[in-house]
Design an enzyme around this catalytic site. Sequence first.
Site, PDB file in Angstrom:
ATOM      1  N   GLU A   1     -28.973   4.558  53.443  1.00  0.00           N
ATOM      2  CA  GLU A   1     -28.580   3.014  53.281  1.00  0.00           C
ATOM      3  C   GLU A   1     -27.065   2.626  54.120  1.00  0.00           C
ATOM      4  OE1 GLU A   1     -26.822   0.618  49.093  1.00  0.00           O
ATOM      5  OE2 GLU A   1     -26.537   2.632  49.311  1.00  0.00           O
TER       6      GLU A   1
ATOM      7  N   ASP B   1     -27.608   7.758  49.644  1.00  0.00           N
ATOM      8  CA  ASP B   1     -26.969   6.869  49.076  1.00  0.00           C
ATOM      9  C   ASP B   1     -25.247   6.034  50.206  1.00  0.00           C
ATOM     10  OD1 ASP B   1     -26.743   4.673  46.441  1.00  0.00           O
ATOM     11  OD2 ASP B   1     -24.993   5.717  46.717  1.00  0.00           O
TER      12      ASP B   1
END
Length: 512
Positions: free
Chosen positions: A260, A205
């Site tokens: 990400e 993330d």
Amino acid sequence: MAAPWWKSAVIYQIYPRSFADSAPRSDGVAVGDLEGIRRRLDHLVWLGVDALWLSPVYRSPMADFGYDVSDHCDIDPLFGTLDDFDRLLADAHDRGLRVILDWVPNHTSDRHPWFVESRSSRDDPRRHWYVWRDPAPGGGPPNNWRAAFADVPAWTFDEATGQYYLHLFLPEQPDLNWGEPGVVEAMHDVLRFWLDRGVDGFRADVVHAIGKDPALPDDSPEAALLPKSSTNDHHSTHALLRDIRALLDGYPGDRMMVGEVYLLDTAQVATYYGAGDELHLAFNFPPLYTPWDAALWRQRLDEVDRHVTPVGGWPTWVLSNHDNPRHRTRYGSEARARAAAVLLLTLRGTPFLYAGEELGLEDAEVPPERMVDPGGRDGCRAPIPWEPGPAHGWHGEPWLPWPPDPDRRNAATLGHDDGSIVHLYRRLLSARRVSPALSLGHLEVVPSPDGVLAWAREADGDRRTVAVNFTETEQTLTLDGSWEVELSSDGGAGVAWPGRLGPDQAVVLRPA
Ligand code: NOJ
């Protein structure tokens, strides 16, 4: 040497709260869980994906629905137990499906014991595991960085200790300080915990945000209009990623990390592949924000070719995820969603599907009283309808409303209809699997009229041509050689290539 699995794979993202539940809950609200996912694995096998990525299932107060982790090494009771996880992993592996977990390295929950300790006093040994600063000289936040979701400072003042802490997302998600060796070690241990359990990799993330300028300088006034999480690009992240890569590569079995990298510039994204020693894969989101337009998509392909390919990076392609309106909703018709599926699954790189796109799901319309997400992303997180009504295969009224038309647009009903969009996805996945050109081949854009994008794929003598008509009118496309339609977004197949594309039609062609 054979290519690692993640180059030819199609990875399917599951948002666990919304995928499938296994039993009624005492409060009557249906929320998906690990056992629910396990019972639906055959859908993924039938579809033909290679791996699944689970959005976070760790213990969490759920301020950001799991992206606020309070224990990285346990499963939230909402989703089940570690035993449930082990069963899911074993059953997935038995079926030939790999499993990758979301790993949230930039921040934790404010209820994580690390942060509870850190905020307890300025002298706490974990104080510097998070980013604490005195107020600015005249008072107020230490710099002008903005948080995501709401236009507010990325800093919250802690009365008890008289300092601000940094949070690029919600105040309930304080940022970890990766300049602190203890944090690096602890987060490496988290990776080891799950790798030892047998997971095949991670989706990391906002991983571009973990390294920050230690001076925490003000952003320029223009940059300060954007959330800091979409602009932070500090060189220190690269060294951190090299250590993470070495950790993963130290395990047998091609463990993989897809990062990400939420920087909306492909040139910047490409730097996170390092020299083949940082991320295995990096999400590149500019295509996700690109409208249905051939010329703009051509630019996106060119950018990948110009920036990702030269650094030896293997591209990724995403059209939908849990943070954005689904592409079926954005593009406005099923015909376009079908053509987009052909595009997504035949470009050079690893495609990521978001659960439900194979059913052509649109976002749910969520009335104000049912909105729950601080980032306004409820619509794309609507539950997956598995069957015709009334419960659509769930055990109660789900936590979010259904997407439109669930009586028709559900896995069972569409599964019985050979002409439905789910069969198109299935055919595309099977066409990729048997074709080295489609899964791993070189890509070259071929000349086409305005409004059409066409490309040739080739590997080991295997060849395919793909053509997508982005317009609402019929288009003529002349190709060298003779071709037949292997599959078409409108369901046709097995005919000689007529040299014409219908409105919003996409085709995969093979040599005749
Ligand atoms: C990106 C995730 O995809 C999103 O859902 C989340 O809210 C933020 N990172 C913060 O973790």
